[in-house]
Design a protein around this motif. Structure first.
Motif, PDB file in Angstrom:
ATOM      1  N   PHE A  45     -20.600   3.857  62.330  1.00 44.00           N
ATOM      2  CA  PHE A  45     -20.547   3.257  63.660  1.00 44.00           C
ATOM      3  C   PHE A  45     -21.899   3.373  64.362  1.00 44.00           C
ATOM      4  CE2 PHE A  45     -20.119   3.949  68.225  1.00 44.00           C
ATOM      5  CZ  PHE A  45     -19.414   2.833  68.636  1.00 44.00           C
ATOM      6  N   LYS A  46     -22.523   4.550  64.278  1.00 45.75           N
ATOM      7  CA  LYS A  46     -23.792   4.797  64.963  1.00 45.75           C
ATOM      8  C   LYS A  46     -24.914   3.942  64.397  1.00 45.75           C
ATOM      9  CE  LYS A  46     -22.237   9.473  65.928  1.00 45.75           C
ATOM     10  NZ  LYS A  46     -22.225  10.874  65.444  1.00 45.75           N
ATOM     11  N   ILE A  47     -24.791   3.535  63.137  1.00 43.35           N
ATOM     12  CA  ILE A  47     -25.792   2.655  62.539  1.00 43.35           C
ATOM     13  C   ILE A  47     -25.522   1.202  62.912  1.00 43.35           C
ATOM     14  CG2 ILE A  47     -26.689   1.762  60.347  1.00 43.35           C
ATOM     15  CD1 ILE A  47     -26.182   4.527  59.137  1.00 43.35           C
ATOM     16  N   VAL A  48     -24.246   0.821  62.844  1.00 44.01           N
ATOM     17  CA  VAL A  48     -23.870  -0.575  63.079  1.00 44.01           C
ATOM     18  C   VAL A  48     -24.157  -1.023  64.513  1.00 44.01           C
ATOM     19  CG1 VAL A  48     -21.914  -2.170  63.209  1.00 44.01           C
ATOM     20  CG2 VAL A  48     -22.152  -0.631  61.254  1.00 44.01           C
ATOM     21  N   ILE A  49     -23.843  -0.183  65.501  1.00 45.21           N
ATOM     22  CA  ILE A  49     -23.997  -0.643  66.890  1.00 45.21           C
ATOM     23  C   ILE A  49     -25.458  -0.814  67.290  1.00 45.21           C
ATOM     24  CG2 ILE A  49     -21.821   0.382  67.600  1.00 45.21           C
ATOM     25  CD1 ILE A  49     -23.466   2.501  69.123  1.00 45.21           C
ATOM     26  N   GLN A  50     -26.384  -0.226  66.513  1.00 47.80           N
ATOM     27  CA  GLN A  50     -27.799  -0.449  66.813  1.00 47.80           C
ATOM     28  C   GLN A  50     -28.160  -1.920  66.684  1.00 47.80           C
ATOM     29  OE1 GLN A  50     -30.627   2.774  65.396  1.00 47.80           O
ATOM     30  NE2 GLN A  50     -28.840   3.319  64.193  1.00 47.80           N
ATOM     31  N   LEU A  51     -27.418  -2.630  65.844  1.00 47.13           N
ATOM     32  CA  LEU A  51     -27.686  -4.049  65.669  1.00 47.13           C
ATOM     33  C   LEU A  51     -27.433  -4.818  66.964  1.00 47.13           C
ATOM     34  CD1 LEU A  51     -28.497  -6.216  63.663  1.00 47.13           C
ATOM     35  CD2 LEU A  51     -26.089  -6.474  63.044  1.00 47.13           C
TER      36      LEU A  51
END
Length: 266
Positions: A45-51
């Motif tokens: 989640f923490k990686i994906v929302i950076q997009l």
């Protein structure tokens, strides 16, 4: 319901910190620790929302991206006074290679509050050293950046794979040490952030596809939208701020944040 509350809070944190050299990933990990939002799904989640935040940059620079894409399709790669796809590719390759080799180690051992505090401190020291290096400026803007400087900035971007270092903090510091102005380094950092984060997000989502249930997808979407909205509001102000404010001030903030969390964790 609590998970959706966490998703909104973390989305806001991401949107506010992605464009500053303070490590958005580090902030997400620390905030997630405080909220108890942890685990494999939380890491993805923490990686994906950076997009969501990075897409704000895409909208801001869309004309520049279209120009680079147009030149790429026409095989125009003249380096003289023109930022082109080769600059971006050579800047992305080092971090891409390191990430592909060490991605499991990074996600297993570096996504924790303790390692983030180390990254905040060491990254802050790097920023102070870069700000005070007083190197001769040979690239006032992105069109003056050479392939060699682009590759060197890409090497510094590898440091950002350690949460807490900050992608913008590492690459802007690298740019200053390699002879670019802070404005040129900041602009170049944001330009390469879109393909880098897009690639990292797609790869991570594919490898974590077993975690992508109907519940987690909705959670990811909530965080993504929150990050995008906040980033769109903050992007212009923060981009101007990072181009003008000395890196020492951001380093000081990082030291204070690390000290507060260190005391909290004791």
């Amino acid at each position: 319901m609590y998970d959706f509350f966490c998703a909104i809070i973390l989305g806001i944190v991401e949107g506010l910190t992605e464009f500053l050299p303070v490590s958005s990933t580090g902030h997400l990990i620390l905030a997630g620790s405080l909220l108890g939002f942890e685990g494999d799904a939380a890491t993805t989640f923490k990686i994906v929302i950076q997009l969501g935040a990075v897409l704000a940059v895409l909208l801001l620079y869309w004309k520049r991206y279209m120009s680079i894409l147009k030149d790429l399709l026409a095989f125009k790669f003249s380096q003289k006074n023109k930022l082109n796809a080769i600059h971006m590719i050579v800047a992305m390759i080092p971090a891409l290679i390191v990430y592909l080799i060490f991605k499991d180690v990074i996600k297993t051992y570096l996504f924790g509050p303790g390692t983030v505090l180390i990254g905040l401190i060491v990254g802050g020291i790097l920023m102070i050293v870069a700000a005070r290096a007083k190197r001769k400026v040979t690239a006032e803007n992105t069109d003056n950046i050479t392939y060699k400087q682009a590759f060197g900035i890409g090497l510094f971007q590898c440091l950002a794979l350690w949460p807490g270092f900050s992608r913008s903090g590492s690459t802007i510091s690298g740019g200053l040490l390699l002879g670019t102005s802070q404005k040129a380094a900041a602009d170049f950092t944001f330009m390469i952030s879109v393909p880098v984060m897009l690639g990292a997000t797609v790869l991570d989502m594919y490898e974590s596809r077993d975690l992508l249930t109907s519940d987690t997808l909705l959670l990811f979407l909530v965080g993504f939208v929150a990050a995008f909205i906040v980033a769109m509001i903050a992007v212009v102000t923060f981009l101007n701020l990072i181009k003008r404010l000395k890196l020492e001030w951001f380093a000081l903030y990082r030291f204070v944040l690390a000290a507060v969390f260190f005391l909290f964790m004791m």
